[in-house]
Design a protein around this motif. Structure first.
Motif, PDB file in Angstrom:
ATOM      1  N   VAL A  90       0.837  -1.201   0.000  1.00 59.77           N
ATOM      2  CA  VAL A  90       0.000   0.000   0.000  1.00 59.77           C
ATOM      3  C   VAL A  90       0.870   1.248   0.000  1.00 59.77           C
ATOM      4  CG1 VAL A  90      -1.819  -1.196   1.272  1.00 59.77           C
ATOM      5  CG2 VAL A  90      -0.116   0.140   2.535  1.00 59.77           C
ATOM      6  N   TYR A  91       0.252   2.345  -0.441  1.00 61.35           N
ATOM      7  CA  TYR A  91       0.943   3.627  -0.327  1.00 61.35           C
ATOM      8  C   TYR A  91       0.876   4.122   1.124  1.00 61.35           C
ATOM      9  CZ  TYR A  91       2.094   8.542  -0.842  1.00 61.35           C
ATOM     10  OH  TYR A  91       2.666   9.782  -0.686  1.00 61.35           O
ATOM     11  N   LYS A  92      -0.299   3.975   1.723  1.00 62.36           N
ATOM     12  CA  LYS A  92      -0.463   4.420   3.104  1.00 62.36           C
ATOM     13  C   LYS A  92      -1.193   3.347   3.906  1.00 62.36           C
ATOM     14  CE  LYS A  92      -2.513   8.085   5.947  1.00 62.36           C
ATOM     15  NZ  LYS A  92      -3.322   9.330   5.950  1.00 62.36           N
ATOM     16  N   HIS A  93      -0.625   2.992   5.044  1.00 60.94           N
ATOM     17  CA  HIS A  93      -1.286   2.026   5.932  1.00 60.94           C
ATOM     18  C   HIS A  93      -2.185   2.784   6.909  1.00 60.94           C
ATOM     19  CE1 HIS A  93      -2.055  -1.462   8.335  1.00 60.94           C
ATOM     20  NE2 HIS A  93      -1.593  -0.853   9.441  1.00 60.94           N
ATOM     21  N   ASP A  94      -3.492   2.546   6.808  1.00 61.88           N
ATOM     22  CA  ASP A  94      -4.434   3.240   7.682  1.00 61.88           C
ATOM     23  C   ASP A  94      -5.328   2.291   8.475  1.00 61.88           C
ATOM     24  OD1 ASP A  94      -5.903   2.321   5.552  1.00 61.88           O
ATOM     25  OD2 ASP A  94      -7.052   4.163   5.258  1.00 61.88           O
ATOM     26  N   GLU A  95      -5.120   0.979   8.267  1.00 62.89           N
ATOM     27  CA  GLU A  95      -5.968   0.017   8.978  1.00 62.89           C
ATOM     28  C   GLU A  95      -5.349  -1.379   8.879  1.00 62.89           C
ATOM     29  OE1 GLU A  95     -10.457  -1.935   8.613  1.00 62.89           O
ATOM     30  OE2 GLU A  95      -9.984  -0.048   7.582  1.00 62.89           O
ATOM     31  N   ASP A  96      -5.344  -2.108   9.988  1.00 58.04           N
ATOM     32  CA  ASP A  96      -4.884  -3.497   9.943  1.00 58.04           C
ATOM     33  C   ASP A  96      -5.911  -4.351   9.202  1.00 58.04           C
ATOM     34  OD1 ASP A  96      -2.619  -2.913  11.359  1.00 58.04           O
ATOM     35  OD2 ASP A  96      -3.407  -3.557  13.307  1.00 58.04           O
TER      36      ASP A  96
END
Length: 430
Positions: A90-96
């Protein structure tokens, strides 16, 4: 940053990110042995990847998203096609994200690992305002070998697409290559603007009917002009009246139905390209051709192919006419070299390629490509536009490639799938 998942897939595919000290969001060390095969169908984005996570080497699939939470937005949680995903990139990790079995999905975040120079170059291609093509400011810097390799790819893609229309028509003609070639040749006598009425005329007038009358030039001309809908008027000149008389008899004999005259276009055409002149040339060519496609398959030299289309002499009436009952200055209406080249390019080369593909005979494919290499570059706006950008081509092989490049890639900003765009994006990226 403004980009889409295609850009992220491109970065992963070619490993254009900082590969040093890769870790999952949980701190497990990652080693990428193989990024996998890019999947353009349903399912995970990359298949058969080989990735070592911690002490274990995994073989499986990789899914790409801008944000981790997109996994749920795209409804992957309960989709069995994603059960074999071994790494979420991912480009940005915002959730497991957890698998259907409740296991935390290993995730690699690329946000800080993408070169700003690469992003800016991509942004300029994808979103910059350009006059001609997305890479117009950079295309002249691309290596010649890259251009030539991509030209070959573009030409084959173009021939593959066009050959589908040939095979579809062949099926309608019950496998008759001669009849199919005759119909395509007629359409190309119309040179784009009158291609459709020419094609309809040919389909309404099978070759076997013309073949029965090749001993009479008047009857062949009458059949062609008649089926074109050009003999429905009242004429002053003797020649069109003779054609009309012949056609009325032949139309009744074969139960023929002409196409509508209004389909033909004269407006903004040079008189030399009027459909009446082209029809006269087609009639003259029909008179001297027999089993034409079989001859084309036999001839290996370009000069032999060119000779088939040379010395087409139209009826004397057209020496001082462009239309019926309208006398003009004397001028030759015989087929010129440029017109012959267009028929060789648009019909002969296409049919050699299509026949070779259909029968799995490489020699005809090779002859198709050699023919295009022997023909001069086409004169059109797209070729001129590329020339202004420093991309100058010399053969029809290359100009056909440019047409495909422009229509299928540049117009849709498919820079990430383009060999030229790839080189520009990677240039001097550190």
């Amino acid at each position: 940053m403004l980009f889409n998942e295609d850009f992220l897939r491109y970065i992963w595919k070619f490993k254009l990110f900082d590969m040093r000290s890769l870790q999952t969001i949980n701190g497990e060390v990652i080693e990428v042995a193989s990024a996998g095969m890019h999947n353009f169908n349903s399912g995970a984005d990359f298949q058969n990847a080989r990735i070592k996570i911690g002490d274990t080497t995994w073989a499986g699939n990789v899914e790409i998203h801008l944000n981790s939470s997109d996994w749920h937005k795209h409804n992957h949680t309960n989709d069995n096609a994603y059960n074999n995903v071994i790494l979420h990139v991912v480009y940005k990790h915002d959730e497991d994200i957890y698998t259907s079995e409740g296991k935390l999905l290993p995730t690699l975040e690329l946000g800080s690992r993408i070169s700003e120079a690469l992003y800016l170059r991509y942004h300029d291609l994808a979103y910059g305002k350009k006059q001609i093509i997305p890479c117009e400011a950079s295309i002249s810097t691309v290596q010649a070998v890259t251009m030539q390799n991509w030209f070959t790819r573009m030409l084959i893609e173009r021939l593959e697409k066009k050959s589908i229309t040939v095979i579809d028509a062949l099926k309608l003609n019950k496998g008759n290559w001669e009849e199919t070639f005759y119909q395509f040749l007629a359409a190309n006598f119309g040179f784009k603007i009158n291609a459709l009425p020419f094609e309809l005329m040919a389909k309404s007038l099978p070759q076997n009917i013309l073949g029965k009358h090749k001993s009479s030039a008047l009857q062949v001309e009458a059949l062609i002009f008649g089926q074109a809908g050009m003999l429905e008027d009242n004429f002053k000149d003797q020649y069109p009246n003779k054609l009309k008389t012949e056609y009325q008899f032949l139309r009744s004999k074969y139960n023929l139905k002409p196409i509508e005259k209004h389909l033909w276009k004269f407006l903004r055409l040079r008189p030399q390209n009027f459909p009446t002149v082209r029809l006269a040339q087609f009639a003259a060519f029909t008179l001297v051709s027999n089993l034409l496609f079989s001859k084309i398959l036999d001839y290996e030299e370009v000069k032999e192919l060119r000779k088939l289309f040379s010395n087409i002499v139209v009826n004397d009436y057209w020496v001082n006419h462009y239309r019926f009952d309208a006398e003009s200055k004397i001028s030759s209406k015989n087929f010129g070299e440029s017109s012959i080249d267009l028929l060789l390019l648009n019909t002969v080369s296409l049919f050699l390629y299509s026949y070779g593909k259909h029968h799995n005979q490489q020699k005809y494919i090779d002859r198709s490509l050699r023919l295009l290499e022997s023909l001069g570059v086409e004169s059109n706006q797209i070729v001129n536009d590329f020339a202004e950008l420093g991309v100058k081509v010399k053969t029809a092989y290359e100009s056909q490639a440019l047409l495909e490049l422009k229509s299928s890639y540049c117009n849709h900003k498919r820079c990430l799938q383009c060999g030229i765009g790839n080189e520009i994006l990677k240039l001097n990226i550190t």
